[in-house]
Design a protein around this motif. Structure first.
Motif, PDB file in Angstrom:
ATOM      1  N   LYS A   1      -5.537   7.582  -7.223  1.00 25.71           N
ATOM      2  CA  LYS A   1      -5.751   8.467  -6.208  1.00 25.71           C
ATOM      3  C   LYS A   1      -6.798   8.249  -5.133  1.00 25.71           C
ATOM      4  O   LYS A   1      -7.007   8.164  -4.160  1.00 25.71           O
ATOM      5  CB  LYS A   1      -5.578  10.042  -6.456  1.00 25.71           C
ATOM      6  CG  LYS A   1      -3.990  10.555  -6.747  1.00 25.71           C
ATOM      7  CD  LYS A   1      -4.038  11.873  -6.964  1.00 25.71           C
ATOM      8  CE  LYS A   1      -2.695  12.193  -7.564  1.00 25.71           C
ATOM      9  NZ  LYS A   1      -2.527  13.837  -7.482  1.00 25.71           N
TER      10      LYS A   1
ATOM     11  N   ALA B   1       0.199   7.972  -5.192  1.00 25.18           N
ATOM     12  CA  ALA B   1      -0.714   8.914  -5.075  1.00 25.18           C
ATOM     13  C   ALA B   1      -0.455  10.449  -4.539  1.00 25.18           C
ATOM     14  O   ALA B   1      -0.697  11.255  -5.035  1.00 25.18           O
ATOM     15  CB  ALA B   1      -1.843   8.393  -4.123  1.00 25.18           C
ATOM     16  N   LYS B   2       0.701  10.486  -3.857  1.00 21.71           N
ATOM     17  CA  LYS B   2       1.111  11.535  -2.859  1.00 21.71           C
ATOM     18  C   LYS B   2       2.089  12.058  -3.964  1.00 21.71           C
ATOM     19  O   LYS B   2       2.520  13.469  -3.866  1.00 21.71           O
ATOM     20  CB  LYS B   2       1.823  11.151  -1.897  1.00 21.71           C
ATOM     21  CG  LYS B   2       2.319  12.111  -1.064  1.00 21.71           C
ATOM     22  CD  LYS B   2       1.122  13.155  -0.336  1.00 21.71           C
ATOM     23  CE  LYS B   2       1.405  14.285   0.315  1.00 21.71           C
ATOM     24  NZ  LYS B   2       3.003  14.787   0.196  1.00 21.71           N
TER      25      LYS B   2
ATOM     26  N   ASP C   1       5.154  11.154  -4.270  1.00 20.12           N
ATOM     27  CA  ASP C   1       6.632  10.917  -3.902  1.00 20.12           C
ATOM     28  C   ASP C   1       7.405   9.700  -4.862  1.00 20.12           C
ATOM     29  O   ASP C   1       8.389   9.440  -4.311  1.00 20.12           O
ATOM     30  CB  ASP C   1       6.682  10.596  -2.384  1.00 20.12           C
ATOM     31  CG  ASP C   1       6.015  11.519  -1.369  1.00 20.12           C
ATOM     32  OD1 ASP C   1       6.325  12.561  -1.694  1.00 20.12           O
ATOM     33  OD2 ASP C   1       5.609  11.206  -0.441  1.00 20.12           O
ATOM     34  N   ARG C   2       6.641   9.426  -5.530  1.00 24.38           N
ATOM     35  CA  ARG C   2       7.096   8.217  -6.495  1.00 24.38           C
ATOM     36  C   ARG C   2       6.743   8.296  -7.790  1.00 24.38           C
ATOM     37  O   ARG C   2       5.471   8.577  -7.710  1.00 24.38           O
ATOM     38  CB  ARG C   2       6.938   6.964  -5.994  1.00 24.38           C
ATOM     39  CG  ARG C   2       7.439   5.769  -6.656  1.00 24.38           C
ATOM     40  CD  ARG C   2       7.157   4.471  -6.021  1.00 24.38           C
ATOM     41  NE  ARG C   2       7.452   3.516  -7.010  1.00 24.38           N
ATOM     42  CZ  ARG C   2       7.769   2.061  -6.913  1.00 24.38           C
ATOM     43  NH1 ARG C   2       7.619   1.568  -5.343  1.00 24.38           N
ATOM     44  NH2 ARG C   2       7.773   1.290  -7.674  1.00 24.38           N
TER      45      ARG C   2
ATOM     46  N   PHE D   1       0.818  -1.241  -0.069  1.00 23.35           N
ATOM     47  CA  PHE D   1       0.108   0.077  -0.063  1.00 23.35           C
ATOM     48  C   PHE D   1       0.918   1.282  -0.114  1.00 23.35           C
ATOM     49  O   PHE D   1       0.529   2.398  -0.702  1.00 23.35           O
ATOM     50  CB  PHE D   1      -0.932   0.111   1.316  1.00 23.35           C
ATOM     51  CG  PHE D   1      -2.108   1.309   1.081  1.00 23.35           C
ATOM     52  CD1 PHE D   1      -2.932   1.107   0.218  1.00 23.35           C
ATOM     53  CD2 PHE D   1      -2.016   2.326   1.969  1.00 23.35           C
ATOM     54  CE1 PHE D   1      -3.915   2.393   0.114  1.00 23.35           C
ATOM     55  CE2 PHE D   1      -2.709   3.416   1.861  1.00 23.35           C
ATOM     56  CZ  PHE D   1      -3.932   3.250   1.211  1.00 23.35           C
ATOM     57  N   GLY D   2       2.015   1.163   0.533  1.00 21.88           N
ATOM     58  CA  GLY D   2       3.021   2.065   0.642  1.00 21.88           C
ATOM     59  C   GLY D   2       3.288   2.566  -0.954  1.00 21.88           C
ATOM     60  O   GLY D   2       3.491   3.792  -0.964  1.00 21.88           O
ATOM     61  N   VAL D   3       3.832   1.431  -1.689  1.00 23.37           N
ATOM     62  CA  VAL D   3       3.934   1.937  -2.904  1.00 23.37           C
ATOM     63  C   VAL D   3       2.955   2.741  -3.603  1.00 23.37           C
ATOM     64  O   VAL D   3       3.205   3.689  -4.359  1.00 23.37           O
ATOM     65  CB  VAL D   3       4.093   0.617  -3.842  1.00 23.37           C
ATOM     66  CG1 VAL D   3       4.277   0.773  -5.182  1.00 23.37           C
ATOM     67  CG2 VAL D   3       5.318  -0.159  -3.220  1.00 23.37           C
TER      68      VAL D   3
ATOM     69  N   ALA E   1       0.358   4.280  -2.363  1.00 18.16           N
ATOM     70  CA  ALA E   1       0.052   5.736  -1.521  1.00 18.16           C
ATOM     71  C   ALA E   1       1.265   6.737  -1.818  1.00 18.16           C
ATOM     72  O   ALA E   1       1.120   8.009  -2.064  1.00 18.16           O
ATOM     73  CB  ALA E   1       0.222   5.695   0.072  1.00 18.16           C
ATOM     74  N   ALA E   2       2.664   6.220  -1.954  1.00 19.08           N
ATOM     75  CA  ALA E   2       3.688   7.330  -2.546  1.00 19.08           C
ATOM     76  C   ALA E   2       3.434   7.869  -4.123  1.00 19.08           C
ATOM     77  O   ALA E   2       3.819   8.880  -4.322  1.00 19.08           O
ATOM     78  CB  ALA E   2       5.046   6.362  -2.543  1.00 19.08           C
TER      79      ALA E   2
END
Lengths: 152, 152
Positions: B132, B53-54, B56-57, B46-48, B50-51
């Protein structure tokens, strides 16, 4: 910013992780805990099947199919957690050979990913004998890799 | 006994575990580590998302689809690890409410299992905006349960 997005942002920052392709963003400690988490989950579910195969737990077709399905799904997951640079950063039993012999390591990954669907197929038959055979093959796949790539 | 079966037998003995239905065979420490392992794996994947979506990646459709698929698969797994009697036995942030309010806990499980396929559907579109939205909903599902059932 909405509360939800604050939370998602925190989540993203707390877990800046990436697949092997962008290994420079991988936090080694998180990668190590990720692969260990997947292996722990695989161990639990394979343990259910192994216990049935061994006769330590009554055979139950539905429970077997559930755990076999989970093992199959999990068999695809840990590998990104072995990205370059994740040989240290948290306690790990992974040996340096994981990164020194990637082709051989990949062969072992493939052996597991080939054996795992057979667990699902065997569970679907409802036959304990079929499950035993598949558990044996999957067990050899686990063991084959652990012998060479995991600290004893 | 063949070497393989010796190993499988050891495996079964080392991980005598069971689904909720035969909770009396569950070793609480193993159940706690199992559910934590699944959650760690879910967090990573989920971090992948979320990053991405944000921002950050960089957005990557294939990586998003892989992680979304893994999150969806993992969303079904942790619940057997909350079997009765597994409120203690290893360090855990699970609150007593997990076992005191099973119907409400089940609602939260369902919210996650409903939100997770939307991550997969969104990832398949190849549209960051869709991802997102789905990440927002899945994040609310995670958060909704953690607010009430997990120690801060």
């Amino acid at each position: 910013m909405q509360a939800t997005w604050r939370w998602v942002a925190g989540f993203a920052l707390a877990s800046v992780v990436a697949a092997g392709a962008v290994a420079q963003n991988v936090r080694p400690d998180r990668a190590i805990k990720y692969r260990q988490g997947v292996m722990t989950a695989m161990n639990w579910n394979f343990g259910v099947l192994a216990a049935m195969a061994k006769g330590d737990r009554p055979y139950d077709k539905d429970a077997a199919l559930k755990s076999a399905t989970f093992v199959e799904e999990l068999s695809h997951m840990p590998w990104d957690g072995f990205a370059p640079g994740t040989d240290k950063g948290a306690p790990t039993k992974a040996l340096p050979e994981v990164w020194k012999e990637p082709a051989k390591f990949k062969e072992h990954q493939d052996a597991l990913m080939n054996a795992a669907p057979k667990l699902v197929a065997a569970a679907k038959t409802g036959e304990l004998a079929a499950l035993k055979t598949a558990v044996g093959e999957a067990g050899r796949a686990c063991n084959g890799c652990h012998d060479d790539f995991r600290e004893k």
